[in-house]
Structures are given as C-alpha cells and as structure tokens.
Motif scaffolding. Structure first.
Motif, PDB file in Angstrom:
ATOM      1  N   THR A 126       0.859  -1.175   0.000  1.00 32.83           N
ATOM      2  CA  THR A 126       0.000   0.000   0.000  1.00 32.83           C
ATOM      3  C   THR A 126       0.901   1.232   0.000  1.00 32.83           C
ATOM      4  N   LEU A 127       0.356   2.359  -0.432  1.00 28.42           N
ATOM      5  CA  LEU A 127       1.124   3.604  -0.405  1.00 28.42           C
ATOM      6  C   LEU A 127       0.173   4.779  -0.536  1.00 28.42           C
ATOM      7  N   THR A 128       0.674   5.932  -0.140  1.00 24.59           N
ATOM      8  CA  THR A 128      -0.007   7.190  -0.397  1.00 24.59           C
ATOM      9  C   THR A 128       1.034   8.143  -0.978  1.00 24.59           C
ATOM     10  N   GLY A 129       0.555   9.251  -1.523  1.00 27.07           N
ATOM     11  CA  GLY A 129       1.497  10.215  -2.079  1.00 27.07           C
ATOM     12  C   GLY A 129       0.806  11.208  -2.985  1.00 27.07           C
ATOM     13  N   TYR A 130       1.611  11.900  -3.750  1.00 20.71           N
ATOM     14  CA  TYR A 130       1.084  12.871  -4.715  1.00 20.71           C
ATOM     15  C   TYR A 130       2.110  13.053  -5.821  1.00 20.71           C
ATOM     16  N   PHE A 131       1.651  13.604  -6.939  1.00 18.57           N
ATOM     17  CA  PHE A 131       2.575  13.890  -8.030  1.00 18.57           C
ATOM     18  C   PHE A 131       2.128  15.128  -8.780  1.00 18.57           C
ATOM     19  N   ASN A 132       3.101  15.789  -9.391  1.00 16.08           N
ATOM     20  CA  ASN A 132       2.858  17.016 -10.144  1.00 16.08           C
ATOM     21  C   ASN A 132       3.400  16.819 -11.556  1.00 16.08           C
ATOM     22  N   VAL A 133       2.509  16.704 -12.529  1.00 18.27           N
ATOM     23  CA  VAL A 133       2.932  16.517 -13.920  1.00 18.27           C
ATOM     24  C   VAL A 133       3.250  17.897 -14.510  1.00 18.27           C
ATOM     25  N   LEU A 134       4.500  18.084 -14.903  1.00 20.66           N
ATOM     26  CA  LEU A 134       4.965  19.358 -15.441  1.00 20.66           C
ATOM     27  C   LEU A 134       4.932  19.380 -16.964  1.00 20.66           C
ATOM     28  N   GLN A 135       4.975  18.195 -17.566  1.00 16.26           N
ATOM     29  CA  GLN A 135       4.924  18.081 -19.023  1.00 16.26           C
ATOM     30  C   GLN A 135       4.362  16.713 -19.367  1.00 16.26           C
ATOM     31  N   ALA A 136       3.402  16.692 -20.299  1.00 18.71           N
ATOM     32  CA  ALA A 136       2.820  15.430 -20.759  1.00 18.71           C
ATOM     33  C   ALA A 136       2.447  15.603 -22.220  1.00 18.71           C
ATOM     34  N   VAL A 137       3.299  15.075 -23.089  1.00 17.67           N
ATOM     35  CA  VAL A 137       3.084  15.219 -24.534  1.00 17.67           C
ATOM     36  C   VAL A 137       2.890  13.825 -25.122  1.00 17.67           C
ATOM     37  N   TYR A 138       1.763  13.666 -25.825  1.00 15.96           N
ATOM     38  CA  TYR A 138       1.431  12.397 -26.460  1.00 15.96           C
ATOM     39  C   TYR A 138       1.306  12.629 -27.959  1.00 15.96           C
ATOM     40  N   ASN A 139       1.731  11.650 -28.754  1.00 14.37           N
ATOM     41  CA  ASN A 139       1.616  11.811 -30.211  1.00 14.37           C
ATOM     42  C   ASN A 139       0.209  11.454 -30.688  1.00 14.37           C
ATOM     43  N   SER A 141      -0.935   8.940 -32.011  1.00 14.16           N
ATOM     44  CA  SER A 141      -1.342   7.574 -31.673  1.00 14.16           C
ATOM     45  C   SER A 141      -1.593   7.396 -30.182  1.00 14.16           C
ATOM     46  N   GLY A 142      -1.329   8.455 -29.402  1.00 20.77           N
ATOM     47  CA  GLY A 142      -1.534   8.382 -27.956  1.00 20.77           C
ATOM     48  C   GLY A 142      -0.326   7.937 -27.174  1.00 20.77           C
ATOM     49  N   ASN A 143       0.786   7.678 -27.862  1.00 18.78           N
ATOM     50  CA  ASN A 143       1.994   7.258 -27.170  1.00 18.78           C
ATOM     51  C   ASN A 143       2.737   8.461 -26.586  1.00 18.78           C
ATOM     52  N   ILE A 144       3.526   8.202 -25.547  1.00 18.96           N
ATOM     53  CA  ILE A 144       4.243   9.265 -24.847  1.00 18.96           C
ATOM     54  C   ILE A 144       5.448   9.704 -25.674  1.00 18.96           C
ATOM     55  N   THR A 145       5.552  11.003 -25.930  1.00 20.20           N
ATOM     56  CA  THR A 145       6.752  11.531 -26.600  1.00 20.20           C
ATOM     57  C   THR A 145       7.656  12.263 -25.622  1.00 20.20           C
ATOM     58  N   SER A 146       7.073  12.939 -24.621  1.00 22.02           N
ATOM     59  CA  SER A 146       7.883  13.536 -23.555  1.00 22.02           C
ATOM     60  C   SER A 146       7.034  13.666 -22.298  1.00 22.02           C
ATOM     61  N   PHE A 147       7.711  13.537 -21.157  1.00 21.30           N
ATOM     62  CA  PHE A 147       6.989  13.535 -19.893  1.00 21.30           C
ATOM     63  C   PHE A 147       7.905  14.046 -18.796  1.00 21.30           C
ATOM     64  N   ALA A 148       7.348  14.859 -17.885  1.00 16.39           N
ATOM     65  CA  ALA A 148       8.100  15.366 -16.733  1.00 16.39           C
ATOM     66  C   ALA A 148       7.186  15.367 -15.528  1.00 16.39           C
ATOM     67  N   VAL A 149       7.650  14.773 -14.432  1.00 12.34           N
ATOM     68  CA  VAL A 149       6.831  14.693 -13.228  1.00 12.34           C
ATOM     69  C   VAL A 149       7.721  14.747 -11.988  1.00 12.34           C
ATOM     70  N   ASP A 150       7.233  15.429 -10.953  1.00 10.42           N
ATOM     71  CA  ASP A 150       7.832  15.393  -9.622  1.00 10.42           C
ATOM     72  C   ASP A 150       6.862  14.624  -8.738  1.00 10.42           C
ATOM     73  N   PHE A 151       7.378  13.789  -7.831  1.00 10.89           N
ATOM     74  CA  PHE A 151       6.478  12.965  -7.034  1.00 10.89           C
ATOM     75  C   PHE A 151       6.987  12.765  -5.607  1.00 10.89           C
ATOM     76  N   MET A 152       6.045  12.443  -4.730  1.00  8.87           N
ATOM     77  CA  MET A 152       6.344  12.061  -3.348  1.00  8.87           C
ATOM     78  C   MET A 152       5.537  10.816  -3.031  1.00  8.87           C
ATOM     79  N   GLN A 153       6.235   9.796  -2.539  1.00  5.35           N
ATOM     80  CA  GLN A 153       5.567   8.544  -2.194  1.00  5.35           C
ATOM     81  C   GLN A 153       5.869   8.196  -0.741  1.00  5.35           C
ATOM     82  N   ARG A 168      12.177  12.610 -15.685  1.00  7.34           N
ATOM     83  CA  ARG A 168      12.076  13.283 -16.979  1.00  7.34           C
ATOM     84  C   ARG A 168      12.317  12.252 -18.079  1.00  7.34           C
ATOM     85  N   TYR A 169      11.414  12.247 -19.050  1.00  9.81           N
ATOM     86  CA  TYR A 169      11.568  11.363 -20.215  1.00  9.81           C
ATOM     87  C   TYR A 169      11.488  12.213 -21.472  1.00  9.81           C
ATOM     88  N   HIS A 170      12.569  12.257 -22.237  1.00  4.95           N
ATOM     89  CA  HIS A 170      12.657  13.070 -23.456  1.00  4.95           C
ATOM     90  C   HIS A 170      12.128  14.481 -23.190  1.00  4.95           C
TER      91      HIS A 170
END
Length: 197
Positions: A126-139, A141-153, A168-170
C-alpha cells in the motif's frame, strides 16, 4: 590610507562578483533528455535511504502508455534502469499537466489518482502520495513523446518512509542541480559572516 580603501572596495567588488556567478551557476539547471533523480528517508523500503540520479545513456529509459486494459487504462509507465514509476489520473484518466493529490497504489486506487514507484525488486503493498505533472506530450497515436513529473511517495502509507523524486523522459523541463543550491547557501553565509566583522 587611500590604498587600504581601494583594496577594501576591490574585495567587495570581487565578493559581489562571486555571489553573482554563484547565482548564475545555480540558475543554470541540469538539463537532460532522460533523468530520474530521487532521495529517500532511511526507513523507506523502496528508496533504502539513498539519494540517486540516473541519466541516459548510461541508464536505459522507456515510457509506455496502457490502452483500454481495465484498471490499467490510460496509465503511464516510466522506467529508468531497475526503477519504475506508474501514474494514472482519477477515474483511470490519462495524466496531463497538473497536480494530483491523495494518490494511492496503482492499480488499486479505485476512483482516485494512482501511482507506484518501485525499484530493484522492492515495491509497496500500500502507499499514499502525490505527483505534479509538469509536461505530458502524447503523439497522434496516444503514445508518450515527452513527460516530466515530480512525485512524493509514502511507503506503506507511513509518512516517515518517504521517497521524493523527479522523472524526466525526453523532456526539456529542468531539474535544478542540488550542488549549486549548496554553493549559493555557502556564499550567502560567508557574506553574512563578513558583514558582521
């Protein structure tokens, strides 16, 4: 006497320049197309008290989006070496830019936001937490081209067992370099000490 005054002015000028250079250095962020950086408490099961930064090309990175698979619908899966981060918005929605509080363990989060950070064979029941998506780009086809997130778990929902991370991904969203912040603090402390003399 004039030489001493000139010397003091020169030292003040050099000190000011040093502080400005430190400030510029700090505000020149660490940029990488692919990066996972996290720190954790000593009691964290997943983080094991470690502070770690992984970057490409020395670490392999990937991003995958689940499509129409029940509880997995619209989940984002980010990997860096042996570490994996799953994210999903409330109601099994695709994560877009924004803050997601009150996340619980993916894929058992029911109608709320879900997440799960695991690594080296260690994960949470089990876990709790939160995340902040700073960038979410999908092409298209719906696939991820770039993604940036900060998180706390919080492992097993215990706040003393935390992992705080940035993935950070691409992505061109920067991660400030911790060493630079330390330099700035040292510079400010040194300046304060000089003024007290």
């Amino acid at each position: 006497f004039e030489n001493i005054k000139g010397e003091i002015k020169m030292k003040r000028l050099l000190l000011t320049l040093s502080v400005v250079l430190c400030w510029l250095f700090i505000h020149e962020p660490l940029r990488a197309a692919d990066i996972l950086s996290f720190t954790s408490s000593p009691s964290s099961w997943v983080g094991q008290g470690r502070t770690l930064t992984l970057t490409s090309p020395t670490t392999s990175f990937s991003a995958y989006r689940y499509f129409n698979q029940g509880a997995y619908t619209n989940a984002v899966r980010l990997t860096a070496g042996d570490y994996t981060l799953y994210l999903v918005g409330p109601g099994y929605t695709l994560p877009t830019e924004g803050f997601y509080p009150n996340a619980t363990r993916w894929p058992f989060m029911e109608s709320g936001a879900g997440m799960a950070f695991s690594g080296e064979g260690r994960g949470n029941n089990t876990l709790t937490g939160y995340f902040n998506v700073l960038q979410a780009v999908y092409n298209s086809s719906g696939n991820i081209t770039s993604f940036a997130v900060d998180f706390m778990q919080y492992d097993e929902c215990i706040q003393a067992r935390w992992v705080s991370g940035k993935f950070r991904y691409h992505s061109d969203v920067p991660i400030p370099e911790p060493a630079s912040a330390l330099l700035m603090l040292l510079g400010a402390a040194w300046m304060g000490a000089k003024r007290k003399r």
